[in-house]
Design a protein around this motif. Structure first.
Motif, short mmCIF file in Angstrom:
data_model
loop_
_atom_site.label_atom_id
_atom_site.label_comp_id
_atom_site.label_asym_id
_atom_site.label_seq_id
_atom_site.Cartn_x
_atom_site.Cartn_y
_atom_site.Cartn_z
N GLN A 38 0.83 -1.20 0.00
CA GLN A 38 0.00 0.00 0.00
C GLN A 38 0.86 1.25 0.00
OE1 GLN A 38 -3.67 -1.71 2.67
NE2 GLN A 38 -2.51 -0.04 3.46
N GLU A 39 0.33 2.32 -0.58
CA GLU A 39 1.03 3.60 -0.57
C GLU A 39 0.62 4.46 0.62
OE1 GLU A 39 0.56 5.61 -4.26
OE2 GLU A 39 1.16 3.87 -5.43
N HIS A 40 -0.47 4.14 1.26
CA HIS A 40 -1.04 4.97 2.31
C HIS A 40 -1.60 4.06 3.39
CE1 HIS A 40 -3.65 8.07 4.13
NE2 HIS A 40 -2.86 8.94 3.52
N PHE A 41 -1.73 4.58 4.59
CA PHE A 41 -2.37 3.77 5.64
C PHE A 41 -3.88 3.78 5.44
CE2 PHE A 41 -2.30 8.02 7.45
CZ PHE A 41 -3.55 8.13 8.02
N ARG A 42 -4.54 2.75 5.97
CA ARG A 42 -6.00 2.69 5.96
C ARG A 42 -6.46 2.51 7.39
NH1 ARG A 42 -8.31 -1.71 2.21
NH2 ARG A 42 -7.12 -2.99 3.64
N ILE A 43 -7.63 3.04 7.69
CA ILE A 43 -8.16 2.90 9.05
C ILE A 43 -9.52 2.24 9.02
CG2 ILE A 43 -6.89 4.87 9.95
CD1 ILE A 43 -9.55 6.43 9.90
N GLY A 44 -9.78 1.48 10.06
CA GLY A 44 -11.09 0.90 10.31
C GLY A 44 -11.50 1.28 11.71
N LEU A 45 -12.72 1.70 11.87
CA LEU A 45 -13.21 2.15 13.18
C LEU A 45 -14.34 1.25 13.64
CD1 LEU A 45 -13.39 5.96 12.39
CD2 LEU A 45 -11.53 4.73 13.48
N SER A 46 -14.31 0.91 14.92
CA SER A 46 -15.35 0.07 15.50
C SER A 46 -15.79 0.68 16.82
CB SER A 46 -14.81 -1.34 15.71
OG SER A 46 -15.77 -2.13 16.35
N VAL A 47 -17.05 1.03 16.88
CA VAL A 47 -17.64 1.57 18.10
C VAL A 47 -18.90 0.76 18.36
CG1 VAL A 47 -18.51 3.62 19.28
CG2 VAL A 47 -16.75 3.86 17.52
N ILE A 81 -4.87 0.00 10.07
CA ILE A 81 -5.05 0.30 11.49
C ILE A 81 -6.53 0.15 11.82
CG2 ILE A 81 -4.84 2.06 13.28
CD1 ILE A 81 -2.63 3.36 11.54
N VAL A 82 -6.82 -0.62 12.86
CA VAL A 82 -8.20 -0.76 13.34
C VAL A 82 -8.25 -0.19 14.76
CG1 VAL A 82 -10.04 -2.37 13.92
CG2 VAL A 82 -8.62 -2.79 11.91
N ILE A 83 -9.19 0.69 14.99
CA ILE A 83 -9.38 1.30 16.30
C ILE A 83 -10.72 0.85 16.85
CG2 ILE A 83 -9.70 3.48 17.54
CD1 ILE A 83 -6.90 3.23 16.60
#
Length: 117
Positions: A38-47, A81-83
């Motif tokens: 990947q060229e960039h980070f990716r995020i996943g959010l869980s609430v 990244i998963v938060i």
């Protein structure tokens, strides 16, 4: 945060949980896995629903996305990244969410320099 930089698929979340490293503080849990292609980070959010109603959950996600957008230039690697938000996150303001997230990224050495902490 652009939509192509978000993790949406369940398989990608599960991969981060199983293969990634994790670190937590009282408000947030961080899972990350390196993705050199990947060229960039990716995020996943869980609430989760235990945190509060939809308004509260969406506010937390909005704060987290804005925090990542402000820290975008300082994140070191192309990562997934998963938060996961914990219960204390529902009463936090934006500055507190950003500080908590920065703390996690700094402790796991995912920031380029320590001036941001």
């Amino acid at each position: 945060m652009k939509k192509e930089f978000r993790i949406k698929k369940n398989e990608e979340f599960q991969y981060a949980f199983k293969k990634g490293k994790s670190f937590a503080n009282r408000q947030l849990v961080l899972y990350y896995v390196e993705k050199p292609a990947q060229e960039h980070f990716r995020i996943g959010l869980s609430v989760g629903k235990k945190i509060g109603n939809a308004v509260t959950r969406n506010r937390i996600k909005r704060y987290l996305r804005q925090s990542f957008q402000e820290l975008e230039d300082n994140i070191r690697y192309p990562l997934d990244i998963v938060i996961i938000a914990r219960q204390p996150a529902k009463s936090m303001e934006f500055a507190e969410v950003k500080k908590s997230l920065t703390h996690l990224l700094y402790k796991e050495r995912l920031l380029k320099n320590k001036n941001n902490y």
